[in-house]
Scaffold this active site. Structure first.
Site, PDB file in Angstrom:
ATOM      1  N   ASP A   6       0.876  -1.178   0.000  1.00 28.90           N
ATOM      2  CA  ASP A   6       0.000   0.000   0.000  1.00 28.90           C
ATOM      3  C   ASP A   6       0.909   1.222   0.000  1.00 28.90           C
ATOM      4  OD1 ASP A   6      -2.391   1.568   0.286  1.00 28.90           O
ATOM      5  OD2 ASP A   6      -1.900   1.839   2.399  1.00 28.90           O
ATOM      6  N   SER A   7       0.308   2.408  -0.114  1.00 32.46           N
ATOM      7  CA  SER A   7       1.101   3.634  -0.027  1.00 32.46           C
ATOM      8  C   SER A   7       1.564   3.895   1.405  1.00 32.46           C
ATOM      9  CB  SER A   7       0.270   4.823  -0.508  1.00 32.46           C
ATOM     10  OG  SER A   7      -0.863   4.966   0.334  1.00 32.46           O
ATOM     11  N   CYS A  69      -4.422  -1.586  -1.838  1.00 29.43           N
ATOM     12  CA  CYS A  69      -4.512  -0.152  -2.096  1.00 29.43           C
ATOM     13  C   CYS A  69      -5.623   0.041  -3.111  1.00 29.43           C
ATOM     14  CB  CYS A  69      -3.166   0.332  -2.659  1.00 29.43           C
ATOM     15  SG  CYS A  69      -3.224   2.030  -3.234  1.00 29.43           S
ATOM     16  N   GLU A 148      -2.497   8.703   8.326  1.00 27.76           N
ATOM     17  CA  GLU A 148      -1.031   8.565   8.371  1.00 27.76           C
ATOM     18  C   GLU A 148      -0.428   9.315   9.564  1.00 27.76           C
ATOM     19  OE1 GLU A 148       1.293   6.821   6.425  1.00 27.76           O
ATOM     20  OE2 GLU A 148      -0.422   5.804   5.543  1.00 27.76           O
ATOM     21  N   CYS A 182     -10.895   2.941  -0.134  1.00 26.26           N
ATOM     22  CA  CYS A 182      -9.477   3.206   0.147  1.00 26.26           C
ATOM     23  C   CYS A 182      -9.166   2.447   1.426  1.00 26.26           C
ATOM     24  CB  CYS A 182      -9.249   4.693   0.350  1.00 26.26           C
ATOM     25  SG  CYS A 182      -7.623   5.091   1.040  1.00 26.26           S
ATOM     26  N   HIS A 184      -7.109   2.900   3.670  1.00 25.63           N
ATOM     27  CA  HIS A 184      -6.857   3.693   4.886  1.00 25.63           C
ATOM     28  C   HIS A 184      -8.150   3.904   5.695  1.00 25.63           C
ATOM     29  CE1 HIS A 184      -2.945   4.723   3.163  1.00 25.63           C
ATOM     30  NE2 HIS A 184      -2.636   5.389   4.270  1.00 25.63           N
TER      31      HIS A 184
END
Ligand code: DGL
Length: 259
Positions: A6-7, A69, A148, A182, A184
């Site tokens: 993932d990012s 992702c 994040e 997403c 996240h």
């Protein structure tokens, strides 16, 4: 060895589920924290990033890879599948199937990054399987830096305020099922559920994890997990620990540009 990328932290939503489903599985995780967010990148750049992420996981022994992702899964994964001999699994198909199984009023919402929503990938797949479904899509890019940076607590006023704003069109449309497109976003699902208490939330990371577990069958490995990031691991380790309920991650920093 199951590779997950993932990012950044989002793919941990898939890792958490996979780890539960396959406690003896071996995992290698890469979070591209030096280049997050992916959701505002061009297709060309996402191709390059995803290839490097996959190449890194291959070099570390992965024989099945989960693109945990939503952005990569929506924008470039289909194009990349023909370049690799191993199974490359994304989050779109599993989430769409789970959402169609859950909805009762045929009104489904999709939230994701800007790139995911512009790609129309979730909507296309939903309509391909069920043409009469009504889909409301909203890009929620601010959730990514909030997660994040650890703004993930249920009582976090900033994240709640942003979420109220982003989810207003979902309330107005009366969706009974919302795809968190997403990876996240499930990390703040407490807040999202407080705002849409009647709505079924589909966790794209864990939906895809179930697909991977099915594809892998029973794993009889050492039950190992190693984590890698492309920037300092301090922040990743701290937020991962909270999200994983105390599991210590100790990610190592690598140079992804070499892959
Ligand atoms: N977690 C990713 C996704 O599912 C990427 C978020 C981002 O980096 O913008 O889309």
């Amino acid at each position: 060895m199951i590779g997950i990328f993932d990012s950044g932290l989002g793919g941990l939503t898939a890792y958490k589920e996979l780890h539960t489903l396959l406690p003896r599985g071996d995992f290698v995780y890469f979070g591209d924290t030096g280049r997050v967010p992916y959701g505002s990148r061009s297709r060309e750049l996402l191709m390059r990033y995803a290839r490097q992420d996959i190449n890194f996981l291959l070099a570390n022994g992965a024989d099945v890879i989960l693109a945990a992702c939503g952005t990569v899964s929506s924008v470039v994964l289909d194009a990349l599948k023909s370049e690799y001999a191993l199974p490359l699994i994304g989050v779109v198909d599993a989430s769409v199937e789970a959402a169609l199984a859950a909805t009762k009023n045929q009104k489904i919402g999709v939230i994701g990054t800007g790139a995911t929503v512009s790609s129309g990938a979730f909507e296309r797949k939903l309509h391909a399987l069920c043409p009469e479904i009504s889909v409301t899509s909203v890009a929620c890019p601010l959730f990514v830096p909030l997660v994040e940076n650890g703004y993930i607590g249920r009582d976090c006023a900033v994240t709640r305020q942003v979420a109220e704003d982003y989810l207003a069109p979902m309330k107005a449309a009366g969706v009974d099922t919302l795809i968190l497109g997403c990876t996240h976003f499930p990390i703040i699902s407490d807040i999202l559920a407080d705002i849409l208490p009647e709505t079924v939330l589909i966790n794209s990371g864990s939906a895809a994890a179930k697909k991977v577990a099915e594809a892998c069958g029973a794993q009889s490995g050492a039950g190992s997990a190693s984590f890698f990031v492309s920037d300092s691991p301090v922040n990743f380790d701290a937020v991962a620990r909270v999200f994983l309920g105390g599991e210590t991650v100790k990610a190592k920093q690598i140079d992804i540009e070499k892959y």
